[in-house]
Scaffold this motif. Structure first.
Motif, PDB file in Angstrom:
ATOM      1  N   ARG A   1       0.837  -1.215   0.000  1.00  7.84           N
ATOM      2  CA  ARG A   1       0.000   0.000   0.000  1.00  7.84           C
ATOM      3  C   ARG A   1       0.865   1.255   0.000  1.00  7.84           C
ATOM      4  O   ARG A   1       0.629   2.204  -0.741  1.00  7.84           O
ATOM      5  N   SER A   2       1.873   1.258   0.852  1.00 11.55           N
ATOM      6  CA  SER A   2       2.761   2.406   0.966  1.00 11.55           C
ATOM      7  C   SER A   2       3.511   2.660  -0.343  1.00 11.55           C
ATOM      8  O   SER A   2       3.611   3.798  -0.804  1.00 11.55           O
ATOM      9  N   HIS A   3       4.007   1.606  -0.945  1.00 14.93           N
ATOM     10  CA  HIS A   3       4.730   1.739  -2.208  1.00 14.93           C
ATOM     11  C   HIS A   3       3.822   2.294  -3.305  1.00 14.93           C
ATOM     12  O   HIS A   3       4.212   3.204  -4.034  1.00 14.93           O
ATOM     13  N   LEU A   4       2.613   1.761  -3.425  1.00 12.61           N
ATOM     14  CA  LEU A   4       1.683   2.206  -4.450  1.00 12.61           C
ATOM     15  C   LEU A   4       1.245   3.652  -4.197  1.00 12.61           C
ATOM     16  O   LEU A   4       1.063   4.429  -5.138  1.00 12.61           O
ATOM     17  N   SER A   5       1.086   4.007  -2.951  1.00 13.52           N
ATOM     18  CA  SER A   5       0.707   5.366  -2.578  1.00 13.52           C
ATOM     19  C   SER A   5       1.787   6.366  -3.017  1.00 13.52           C
ATOM     20  O   SER A   5       1.493   7.417  -3.566  1.00 13.52           O
ATOM     21  N   ARG A   6       3.041   6.029  -2.762  1.00 10.52           N
ATOM     22  CA  ARG A   6       4.155   6.893  -3.178  1.00 10.52           C
ATOM     23  C   ARG A   6       4.188   7.033  -4.685  1.00 10.52           C
ATOM     24  O   ARG A   6       4.420   8.119  -5.229  1.00 10.52           O
ATOM     25  N   GLU A   7       3.952   5.944  -5.397  1.00 15.93           N
ATOM     26  CA  GLU A   7       3.936   5.962  -6.863  1.00 15.93           C
ATOM     27  C   GLU A   7       2.847   6.888  -7.390  1.00 15.93           C
ATOM     28  O   GLU A   7       3.057   7.639  -8.320  1.00 15.93           O
ATOM     29  N   GLU A   8       1.662   6.822  -6.766  1.00 20.80           N
ATOM     30  CA  GLU A   8       0.537   7.670  -7.197  1.00 20.80           C
ATOM     31  C   GLU A   8       0.842   9.129  -6.938  1.00 20.80           C
ATOM     32  O   GLU A   8       0.458   9.993  -7.723  1.00 20.80           O
ATOM     33  N   GLU A   9       1.531   9.420  -5.849  1.00 27.62           N
ATOM     34  CA  GLU A   9       1.886  10.805  -5.531  1.00 27.62           C
ATOM     35  C   GLU A   9       2.856  11.383  -6.555  1.00 27.62           C
ATOM     36  O   GLU A   9       2.822  12.566  -6.854  1.00 27.62           O
ATOM     37  N   MET A  10       3.732  10.534  -7.091  1.00 27.03           N
ATOM     38  CA  MET A  10       4.715  10.986  -8.076  1.00 27.03           C
ATOM     39  C   MET A  10       4.112  11.168  -9.465  1.00 27.03           C
ATOM     40  O   MET A  10       4.676  11.880 -10.291  1.00 27.03           O
TER      41      MET A  10
END
Length: 115
Positions: A105-114
């Motif tokens: 979840r954390s990894h995907l969240s960071r990706e979406e923010e970028m």
């Protein structure tokens, strides 16, 4: 990459410059359901038609259609990473499953923010 969605199934979108044709396949299942089209509209129509045909064949044959992305999968990692993750989960008083789910979840969240 964007995807097609229909009746709980997800399809890839690819392009063949040699054939000047768009194509794809349903992802997240073992079986092969493919589709194609010269335009995005044709691709989407063939995708939906392929799903409908797959579901009709399953019903006709009395088979249960494959469900994509059931929510469980095997992850192969090194023994040392497994140990570190298991100990971290114990320290946080959570399960290894929850620790891995939160990491994803954390990894995907960071990706979406970028994006």
């Amino acid at each position: 990459m964007k995807y097609l969605e229909y009746k709980g199934y997800t399809g890839s979108i690819e392009y063949s410059p040699e054939d000047k044709l768009m194509f794809g396949k349903v992802v997240g299942i073992r079986g092969l359901i493919s589709y194609e089209g010269e335009t995005g509209k044709q691709l989407e129509e063939d995708f939906k038609s392929a799903i409908d045909e797959y579901l009709a064949i399953c019903k006709e044959e009395g088979k249960t259609p494959e469900k994509p992305f059931k929510g469980s999968f095997n992850v192969r990692i090194s023994a040392s990473l497994h140990q570190k993750a298991a100990l971290k989960a114990m320290e946080e008083k959570t399960s290894l499953n929850n620790l891995v789910a939160e990491a994803i979840r954390s990894h995907l969240s960071r990706e979406e923010e970028m994006a």
